[in-house]
Design a protein around this motif. Structure first.
Motif: not given
Lengths: 337, 330
Positions: A208-227
């Protein structure tokens, strides 16, 4: 897939400074399931990093978790002893920090740093630990890993250092990884390499990974859920695709609209969010976003909105959007002009 | 486009001397810029994009005059900036070509107030000797860039990043320049603030008919602000085209790789994936062949031997790649 590995509820971490109490994290709730990637997005100072480091107690002296529960595999992370915590850190939970050049020790060789970590958590001989380290370096795509073991961090490029950090992070087979802006210091082509690597490793090992970012593009590419966080609070928590298709909080709208998109054909003015984020010493009495929100009404100024589950897995903290959606995205903003 | 360009950059080279790692070896040359040629029209925004170390900031600094050039010419309104002999001419150049720096935290003198910072240029260039009128101009400028005039006596540390960048813009703008070099002006800012500053740049461009050289590493920002985009790699311009074309019809392999590396706009987007292996090679020492040859998936023997020149492939679309030449012949 449904096994919850980390559950954080109503986490509050305050910083007690000379000029007052800064509520860096003031009510954050999320759950992370096994093999999932959770993205945490928000502006600087919104408490993304602090909420992550609260989990493993990596807070500076002035910071303290004052309220909330943190359950990691059912264990209460706030109650366990330092000794137990040390065992968990680095083996069950590992962290990849933002700046790879400064998070490695400059006076030790990359290899000895890796061997040290492996031997702390596993009963292996030096030779065996070295072998594991070389294997991990090869796994993260470092060419000629045998030779790189003897390199000092300054001899490696930023992308290489970040690979070493990832190799260290996975060397004890963690169940949960915190990646705190892992690619912010890197160029885009290197960023793509590192993100690809993370995703690949995550799929292979089911971490499980918690990915902290300020770039929404990275979220679209990587994540399953978003906070989405704003001024220390969770404002929205949802499935990634759900958040893209059906964002509910006005701050999320603002965030989505203020990014210039590559696929835009016309050069319209960007819809910026007016104003600046609030002072964290003064938050907590009203909706933190009310002074920047085009939809704000009296209730926003008087009450703190609760985080409400409006659809399965979709939580939002807004007075006007809990349960019954009363706002229409962009409507208020348009009548403003 | 038929008018004479306001700024012509011809065959610009900039080398830096770096100390050799070995003890008795002489200094080595770092080729920050090699043979860069660009034309900039009045009123347009030229975006310059590339990864760190590709020479985009060096290019900006050469134009402003913060670096002396090694060889090549920069011609501003028909006047070669190398041949400015009188103090008057040099002053004029510095007044008309201004720069906004990347880091709003370190580019402002912490001991000067906001008002002093903004009026400094007027004093240096002696444009408004009268103190009262100078203040008035500062007030007007602060309003224009969206700063609260009550904050004129505040020091930089009392402002947020976005506001500081507004002070920087005001400092540049008060001299009534013709060209502003924007060296990564928004990369230190959060997205919501970034959008505010980008909107500010756009509105003052319209009002003052400014020409921008906009340097950034963020392709979506560049595409949003620019009319034309120059893509740089290792000190050379590899592609130059209109802003829309870069997305719809990128030609150089590096541009394609850069585009595919950028995180998507939505979760449902799929892009052609071109991966470049390895890191950017070092710009130190003599270079032979195409700078991308070592990482390019399409590299041929010729790429390692010869350096491709920037050539026009379509109307207003220039590429420096042998592949394109061959494609044209076939």
């Amino acid at each position: 897939m449904s096994e919850e590995i980390l559950k954080v509820e109503n986490l509050k971490t305050y910083f007690f400074t000379a000029s007052g109490v800064a509520k860096a994290v003031d009510g954050v709730s999320y759950t992370l399931k096994k093999g999932e990637i959770l993205g945490i997005v928000g502006e600087s100072g919104s408490g993304k990093s602090v909420s992550a480091s609260s989990v493993i107690r990596l807070l500076p002296k002035t910071g303290r978790v004052v309220d909330g529960t943190i359950l990691f595999e059912g264990k209460d992370m706030r109650k366990i002893s330092d000794k137990e915590l040390r065992k968990i850190r680095g083996s069950d939970i590992s962290v990849i920090f933002q700046d790879p050049m400064t998070s490695l020790d400059p006076v030790f060789k990359v290899g000895s740093q890796m061997v040290e970590l492996i031997r702390t958590h596993n009963k292996v001989s030096k030779e065996e630990a070295r072998k594991i380290a070389v294997e991990n370096l090869a796994l993260v795509g470092i060419p000629d890993p045998e030779r790189r073991m003897n390199a000092y961090p300054h001899e490696l490029s930023g992308g290489m250092c970040q690979r070493v950090m990832i190799a260290m992070a996975i060397s004890c087979h963690p169940k949960f990884m915190i990646a705190d802006e892992p690619t912010t210091a890197l160029d885009v082509t290197v960023q793509a390499q590192v993100l690809g690597l993370l995703k690949e490793l995550q799929e292979k090992t089911d971490t499980a990974i918690m990915l902290i970012t300020h770039n929404l593009g990275i979220v679209w590419k990587m994540c399953d859920t978003v906070m989405v966080m704003y001024a220390g609070k969770t404002v929205e928590f949802a499935d990634m695709k759900e958040l893209y298709k059906n964002p509910l909080h006005p701050y999320t709208w603002g965030l989505l609209d203020s990014i210039p998109k590559l696929s835009d054909t016309e050069k319209a003015e960007l819809k910026a969010i007016p104003g600046t984020p609030p002072d964290l010493r003064l938050t907590g009495k009203c909706c933190n976003f009310y002074n920047r929100c085009p939809y704000a009404t009296d209730i926003c100024r008087e009450q703190v909105p609760e985080l409400v589950e409006v659809a399965p897995g979709h939580k939002v903290a807004c007075h006007h959007q809990n349960g019954v959606e009363t706002l229409v995205r962009g409507k208020e903003a348009a009548s403003d002009e | 486009m038929s008018d004479q360009p306001i700024l012509q950059i011809r065959d610009l080279c900039k080398d830096f001397k770096v100390r050799s790692a070995k003890l008795f070896e002489g200094p080595k040359q770092l080729h920050a810029l090699s043979h860069v040629s660009l034309d900039i029209q009045k009123g347009e925004t030229l975006g310059v994009i590339g990864e760190s170390g590709c020479g985009k900031s060096t290019l900006g600094r050469c134009v402003v005059g913060l670096h002396s050039v090694t060889s090549g010419d920069i011609i501003y309104k028909g006047k070669n900036l190398k041949e400015l002999h009188t103090k008057e001419e040099r002053r004029n150049r510095h007044k008309n070509i201004q720069i906004v720096f990347q880091d709003p935290y370190s580019s402002l003198n912490p001991r000067m107030t906001c008002g002093q910072l903004i009026e400094e240029g007027l004093i240096v260039h002696n444009l408004e000797p009268d103190k009262k009128k100078r203040r008035e101009r500062v007030f007007a400028m602060m309003q224009k860039v969206g700063l609260d005039v009550q904050h004129i006596e505040r020091f930089p540390h009392e402002f947020s990043g976005g506001q500081r960048q507004r002070i920087n813009v005001a400092r540049a703008l008060i001299l009534n320049p013709e060209i502003i070099v924007c060296d990564e002006p928004v990369s230190a800012l959060d997205v919501s603030i970034q959008a505010q500053v980008l909107n500010l740049f756009r509105s003052i461009q319209k009002e003052f008919n400014l020409t921008y050289i906009f340097i950034s590493h963020d392709l979506s920002v560049i595409k949003h602000v620019s009319d034309r985009i120059a893509i740089m790699y290792l000190g050379t311009v590899v592609e130059l085209c209109a802003a829309d074309k870069i997305y719809h019809n990128p030609l150089h392999p590096y541009t394609k790789a850069l585009l595919s590396a950028i995180p998507p706009d939505s979760p449902f987007e799929t892009r052609e994936q071109i991966k470049l292996e390895g890191d950017i090679p070092s710009p130190i020492g003599d270079m032979k062949g195409c700078p991308l040859a070592g990482r390019c998936p399409y590299a041929t023997a010729r790429c390692h031997e010869e350096r491709p020149q920037l050539r026009e492939v379509e109307e207003g679309h220039q590429v420096a790649c042998f592949l394109m030449e061959q494609g044209k012949q076939n």
